[in-house]
Design a protein around this motif. Sequence first.
Motif, mmCIF file in Angstrom:
data_model
loop_
_atom_site.group_PDB
_atom_site.id
_atom_site.type_symbol
_atom_site.label_atom_id
_atom_site.label_comp_id
_atom_site.label_asym_id
_atom_site.label_seq_id
_atom_site.Cartn_x
_atom_site.Cartn_y
_atom_site.Cartn_z
ATOM 1 N N ALA A 270 30.177 39.756 12.547
ATOM 2 C CA ALA A 270 29.670 38.732 13.426
ATOM 3 C C ALA A 270 28.021 38.860 13.525
ATOM 4 N N LEU A 271 27.677 40.134 13.278
ATOM 5 C CA LEU A 271 26.316 40.395 13.323
ATOM 6 C C LEU A 271 25.688 39.700 12.075
ATOM 7 N N ILE A 272 26.483 40.201 11.022
ATOM 8 C CA ILE A 272 25.896 39.763 9.648
ATOM 9 C C ILE A 272 25.787 38.033 9.615
ATOM 10 N N ASP A 273 26.723 37.384 10.195
ATOM 11 C CA ASP A 273 26.666 35.770 10.392
ATOM 12 C C ASP A 273 25.260 35.560 10.972
ATOM 13 N N TYR A 274 25.225 35.954 12.219
ATOM 14 C CA TYR A 274 23.982 35.735 13.146
ATOM 15 C C TYR A 274 22.669 36.046 12.179
ATOM 16 N N ALA A 275 22.587 37.225 11.529
ATOM 17 C CA ALA A 275 21.357 37.441 10.788
ATOM 18 C C ALA A 275 21.431 36.483 9.556
ATOM 19 N N LYS A 276 22.375 35.976 9.139
ATOM 20 C CA LYS A 276 22.237 34.973 7.763
ATOM 21 C C LYS A 276 21.582 33.817 8.213
ATOM 22 N N GLY A 277 22.184 33.342 9.496
ATOM 23 C CA GLY A 277 21.312 32.388 10.042
ATOM 24 C C GLY A 277 19.627 32.240 9.918
ATOM 25 N N ILE A 278 19.319 33.692 10.239
ATOM 26 C CA ILE A 278 17.768 33.624 10.240
ATOM 27 C C ILE A 278 17.256 33.605 8.918
ATOM 28 N N VAL A 279 17.869 34.515 8.087
ATOM 29 C CA VAL A 279 17.709 34.545 6.654
ATOM 30 C C VAL A 279 17.523 32.969 5.876
ATOM 31 N N ASN A 280 18.481 32.282 6.332
ATOM 32 C CA ASN A 280 18.566 30.840 5.735
ATOM 33 C C ASN A 280 17.452 30.014 6.298
ATOM 34 N N GLU A 281 17.142 30.141 7.407
ATOM 35 C CA GLU A 281 16.147 29.290 8.095
ATOM 36 C C GLU A 281 14.836 29.760 7.306
ATOM 37 N N LEU A 282 14.507 31.103 7.313
ATOM 38 C CA LEU A 282 13.154 31.556 6.598
ATOM 39 C C LEU A 282 13.143 31.030 5.383
ATOM 40 N N ARG A 283 14.219 31.026 4.511
ATOM 41 C CA ARG A 283 14.107 30.855 3.363
ATOM 42 C C ARG A 283 13.909 29.324 3.138
ATOM 43 N N ALA A 284 14.476 28.317 3.948
ATOM 44 C CA ALA A 284 14.454 27.163 3.982
ATOM 45 C C ALA A 284 12.730 26.620 4.228
ATOM 46 N N ASN A 285 12.110 27.324 4.810
ATOM 47 C CA ASN A 285 10.604 27.252 4.711
ATOM 48 C C ASN A 285 9.909 28.126 3.904
ATOM 49 N N MET A 286 10.432 28.193 2.945
ATOM 50 C CA MET A 286 9.873 28.891 1.628
ATOM 51 C C MET A 286 9.311 30.387 2.028
ATOM 52 N N VAL A 287 9.786 30.891 2.966
ATOM 53 C CA VAL A 287 9.386 32.439 3.347
ATOM 54 C C VAL A 287 10.196 33.667 2.104
ATOM 55 N N ARG A 288 9.287 34.406 2.066
ATOM 56 C CA ARG A 288 9.848 35.512 0.852
ATOM 57 C C ARG A 288 10.548 36.219 1.537
ATOM 58 N N VAL A 289 11.899 36.202 1.987
ATOM 59 C CA VAL A 289 12.651 37.158 2.761
ATOM 60 C C VAL A 289 13.961 37.696 2.070
ATOM 61 N N GLU A 290 14.269 38.810 2.441
ATOM 62 C CA GLU A 290 15.346 39.642 1.805
ATOM 63 C C GLU A 290 16.108 40.034 2.923
ATOM 64 N N SER A 291 17.167 40.558 2.735
ATOM 65 C CA SER A 291 18.204 41.181 3.765
ATOM 66 C C SER A 291 18.791 42.575 3.395
ATOM 67 N N ASP A 292 19.381 43.189 4.374
ATOM 68 C CA ASP A 292 20.028 44.514 4.328
ATOM 69 C C ASP A 292 21.077 44.498 5.473
ATOM 70 N N PHE A 293 22.067 44.047 5.002
ATOM 71 C CA PHE A 293 23.362 44.188 5.821
ATOM 72 C C PHE A 293 24.169 45.139 5.525
ATOM 73 N N SER A 294 23.971 46.169 4.874
ATOM 74 C CA SER A 294 24.979 47.199 4.327
ATOM 75 C C SER A 294 25.292 48.071 5.415
#
Length: 366
Positions: free
Chosen positions: A279-303
């Motif tokens: 559930a935490l990862i799903d919430y975080a992925k929404g933020i990553v996708n929104e930033l990438r949609a606005n051309m932000v250089r964003v990475e994630s660490d859900f490990s």
Amino acid sequence: MSAILKDEEFVAVEAAVKAGVVPQSVAAAFNELSALRAELKKLGQPESYYLKAMNCPHHHRIFAAEPHSYRDLPLRLAEYGTCYRYEQSGELFGLMRVRSLNMNDAHIYCTEEQFADEFRAVNDMYLKYFKIFGLEKYQMRFSTHAAEGLGKKYVNEPELWKKTEDMVRKVLIESGINYVEVANEAAFYGPKIDVQVWSAIGREFTIATNQVDFAVPAKFGLTYRDKDNSNKTPLCIHRAPLGTHERFIGFLIEHYAGNFPLWLAPDQVRVITLNDDAALIDYAKGIVNELRANMVRVESDFSATPFKAKIADAEKTRVHTMLVIGGRDMEAGQVSVRLHHGGPQGAKPKAEVVANILASIRERKA
């Protein structure tokens, strides 16, 4: 394939094929080779390619390709071009001195009446860049000729030297730009300005140049038709606002000590979850996708890596902004913000954090 056989060998094989004394497979290969040689001859002699040391001659040839009137001026030709210079091995120095270099080079062809405005506009462009990159200490180094160098180090045109140097000096004074005048360091074809900047640790760099050329356009036969219907030679302004990009990037790395502002940082944002809960990862992925949609250089660490190790890795790689997400953040629709070398900034609403990141990048905030 034709390079496989020398001419005398080719003739010998050709005679053997005609005599029918070679295996059929050899004859078939030879006939194919002969057809290829015939096709190559149709293409004419091989062309020669050369490594380009500078953009100037090519821009001059573009100007000369068609007739020009005074109405066409100023004519500005700009190019993000790659040039090559065989620097000696002992002179090579990381990004600061390389053999393959890229420049946002330009040449501005103008009349004497247009010169002041064009030269001032170039200087203003430099000042704009300094503001964008936060360069507070800079100086324009105005290089002039020396009379004893005329006909040797410099083009032997004393009147044009005086005229163009007076024109440059006047622009600098009227613009209120911090400059220093240095004799006997001009380019061979005219006075120039080297833009000196200092990094955060106090090291001096030549970062850009703005040069006046009254000699080379004449040598290339560049002319324009003036109002009185006579042919005149234009003045040419050489400008390279950021110098070679390799050197400029090297300067920025030193100036910021690798800690770039958000808009410039290679790794702008990393979204980090406290654990690998779905559930935490799903919430975080929404933020990553929104930033990438606005051309932000964003990475994630859900490990499942321990949280402190994730933060340490992000700090080590100089990620500018870390968005840390735990269970309470998800329940409240928030994220916890952490800045590289700035530490924790507290939990904030998700929409506010995203909006602040986008605004900071758009406005190029320090």
